[in-house]
Design a protein around this motif. Structure first.
Motif, mmCIF file in Angstrom:
data_model
loop_
_atom_site.group_PDB
_atom_site.id
_atom_site.type_symbol
_atom_site.label_atom_id
_atom_site.label_comp_id
_atom_site.label_asym_id
_atom_site.label_seq_id
_atom_site.Cartn_x
_atom_site.Cartn_y
_atom_site.Cartn_z
ATOM 1 N N SER A 79 0.881 -1.231 0.030
ATOM 2 C CA SER A 79 -0.031 -0.028 0.038
ATOM 3 C C SER A 79 0.838 1.242 0.144
ATOM 4 O O SER A 79 0.601 2.159 -0.690
ATOM 5 N N THR A 80 1.883 1.220 0.970
ATOM 6 C CA THR A 80 2.723 2.507 0.822
ATOM 7 C C THR A 80 3.519 2.672 -0.306
ATOM 8 O O THR A 80 3.703 3.566 -1.010
ATOM 9 N N PHE A 81 4.375 1.658 -0.854
ATOM 10 C CA PHE A 81 4.910 1.690 -1.996
ATOM 11 C C PHE A 81 3.964 2.131 -3.172
ATOM 12 O O PHE A 81 4.444 3.212 -3.812
ATOM 13 N N LEU A 82 3.010 1.511 -3.477
ATOM 14 C CA LEU A 82 2.110 1.741 -4.413
ATOM 15 C C LEU A 82 1.484 3.287 -4.314
ATOM 16 O O LEU A 82 1.595 4.194 -5.417
ATOM 17 N N ALA A 83 1.183 3.828 -3.245
ATOM 18 C CA ALA A 83 0.624 5.121 -3.051
ATOM 19 C C ALA A 83 1.571 6.234 -3.310
ATOM 20 O O ALA A 83 1.281 7.131 -3.894
ATOM 21 N N VAL A 84 2.779 5.972 -2.620
ATOM 22 C CA VAL A 84 3.858 6.872 -2.823
ATOM 23 C C VAL A 84 4.531 7.022 -4.305
ATOM 24 O O VAL A 84 4.688 8.175 -4.864
ATOM 25 N N THR A 85 4.518 6.037 -4.864
ATOM 26 C CA THR A 85 5.330 5.870 -6.263
ATOM 27 C C THR A 85 4.296 6.767 -7.255
ATOM 28 O O THR A 85 4.501 7.611 -7.916
ATOM 29 N N SER A 86 3.154 5.912 -7.310
ATOM 30 C CA SER A 86 1.955 6.648 -8.271
ATOM 31 C C SER A 86 1.767 7.992 -7.786
ATOM 32 O O SER A 86 1.621 8.827 -8.841
ATOM 33 N N SER A 87 1.448 8.324 -6.665
ATOM 34 C CA SER A 87 1.419 9.740 -6.312
ATOM 35 C C SER A 87 2.551 10.834 -6.535
ATOM 36 O O SER A 87 2.312 11.855 -7.566
ATOM 37 N N PHE A 88 3.723 10.350 -6.673
ATOM 38 C CA PHE A 88 4.787 11.037 -7.181
ATOM 39 C C PHE A 88 4.896 11.278 -8.663
ATOM 40 O O PHE A 88 5.028 12.565 -9.341
ATOM 41 N N LEU A 89 4.769 10.017 -9.307
ATOM 42 C CA LEU A 89 4.582 10.129 -10.726
ATOM 43 C C LEU A 89 3.381 11.071 -11.424
ATOM 44 O O LEU A 89 3.429 11.827 -12.239
ATOM 45 N N ALA A 90 2.249 10.858 -10.661
ATOM 46 C CA ALA A 90 1.076 11.714 -10.853
ATOM 47 C C ALA A 90 1.252 13.115 -10.763
ATOM 48 O O ALA A 90 0.917 14.023 -11.613
ATOM 49 N N VAL A 91 1.789 13.565 -9.588
ATOM 50 C CA VAL A 91 1.999 14.875 -9.415
ATOM 51 C C VAL A 91 3.143 15.714 -10.442
ATOM 52 O O VAL A 91 3.022 16.606 -10.873
ATOM 53 N N SER A 92 4.106 14.773 -10.591
ATOM 54 C CA SER A 92 5.230 15.081 -11.573
ATOM 55 C C SER A 92 4.666 15.677 -12.857
ATOM 56 O O SER A 92 4.827 16.540 -13.828
ATOM 57 N N LEU A 93 3.904 14.369 -13.578
ATOM 58 C CA LEU A 93 3.405 14.565 -15.001
ATOM 59 C C LEU A 93 2.229 15.842 -15.067
ATOM 60 O O LEU A 93 2.147 16.298 -15.811
ATOM 61 N N SER A 94 1.552 15.682 -13.762
ATOM 62 C CA SER A 94 0.378 16.909 -13.733
ATOM 63 C C SER A 94 1.098 18.196 -13.887
ATOM 64 O O SER A 94 0.255 19.214 -14.436
ATOM 65 N N VAL A 95 2.140 18.290 -12.999
ATOM 66 C CA VAL A 95 2.738 19.912 -13.098
ATOM 67 C C VAL A 95 3.025 20.066 -14.633
ATOM 68 O O VAL A 95 2.859 21.220 -15.175
ATOM 69 N N LEU A 96 3.810 19.335 -15.277
ATOM 70 C CA LEU A 96 3.983 19.698 -16.817
ATOM 71 C C LEU A 96 2.620 19.823 -17.806
ATOM 72 O O LEU A 96 2.655 20.698 -18.445
ATOM 73 N N ALA A 97 1.837 18.942 -17.415
ATOM 74 C CA ALA A 97 0.333 19.160 -18.247
ATOM 75 C C ALA A 97 -0.123 20.483 -17.920
ATOM 76 O O ALA A 97 -0.419 21.030 -18.656
#
Length: 283
Positions: A79-97
């Motif tokens: 749960s921790t690994f999936l939540a942290v990793t996907s959140s980091f990727l989602a926020v990073s890509l969302s900033v660019l978009a």
């Protein structure tokens, strides 16, 4: 007489307002209170009539069972690994978009932005079969890759919408001055946009983390191995794992599952609220 009637109506409206708020708070918090307190009761006390609003003899039996449950720490790690990793990727890509949507205006940009948000309004249940076929064909069932990509893709639209609104409130003159001084686009985003957008970044990070932590349909569909289960998935399987309805244990497991993300949200509550409000306003 009219003034008295008006005052009476105003008095009643004020009282009804507070009654409605009290009922909303009660129906929101009481199930949480009941679940947490019941997790400290014995197996028989939870069925007692009349029910105990507070455990007379609090027990830690259910929590000892949960923390000693086979595979619990593996589920917690997943749960921790999936939540942290996907959140980091989602926020990073969302900033660019979001930066692209807020700073670059092109033909049909508004229509493209709306189309970008359409996946967010599609019911998640309708995505289960296509995603299963996709990841099964690629050979990525029972893998972190399929879950992280699925979590990230579903979080990006809402994050982008919030960040686009927030970036739109940042004066372009700041970036223009930095560009004159020779700053590249990457430097302008890193040194100007991100520091000024801290409330919005924290907001979308909390939203992404909460959504990934609580995610259930994707992990239920894309995994079959016990080692790939998350806490919500194992909570769903608790009755089959125990063979009996030991409600104190189930409620203890539920408490352990929701408390981390609840505490995390409460810590950043004010920032999340301000980030959502400012992200909803475009100048």
């Amino acid at each position: 007489m009219t003034k008295k009637v008006r005052n009476a109506f105003q008095y009643i409206n004020r009282r009804l307002h507070w009654i409605a708020i009290f009922m909303l708070v009660f129906f929101t918090l009481f199930p949480l209170y009941w679940g947490i307190t019941s997790s400290f009761k014995s197996y028989t006390a939870i069925y007692q009539v009349p029910p105990q609003l507070f455990p007379v003899n609090p027990l830690l039996r259910a929590y000892r069972y949960v923390f000693n449950f086979r595979g619990f720490y593996r589920f917690l790690f997943n749960s921790t690994f999936l939540a942290v990793t996907s959140s980091f990727l989602a926020v990073s890509l969302s900033v660019l978009a979001a930066y692209g949507f807020s700073r670059f205006k092109f033909k049909f940009s508004s229509i493209f932005f709306m189309m970008f948000l359409i996946p967010r309004i599609i019911p998640r249940a309708s995505l289960i079969i296509p995603l299963f076929e996709l990841w099964s064909g690629l050979g990525f069932l029972n893998s972190y890759v399929s879950l992280i990509v699925s979590y990230t893709a579903t979080a990006i639209p809402l994050n982008t919408m919030v960040l686009t609104g927030f970036f739109g409130t940042i004066p372009t003159a700041l970036e223009e001055s930095a560009a004159i001084d020779g700053a590249s686009m990457r430097q302008r985003i890193w040194h100007i946009i991100l520091p000024l957008s801290k409330p919005a970044i924290i907001t979308v990070s909390v939203m992404s983390l909460r959504e990934a932590w609580n995610e259930f349909p994707f992990v239920l569909t894309l995994t079959t191995e016990t080692a790939m289960r998350t806490l919500p998935y194992q909570l769903f399987m608790m009755r089959d794992a125990m063979g009996i309805e030991d409600w104190p244990v189930v409620l203890a497991f539920a408490t352990v599952t929701i408390v981390p993300i609840l505490v995390f949200y409460l810590i950043f509550q004010r920032t999340v609220t301000s980030g959502l409000i400012e992200g909803a306003i475009k100048e």
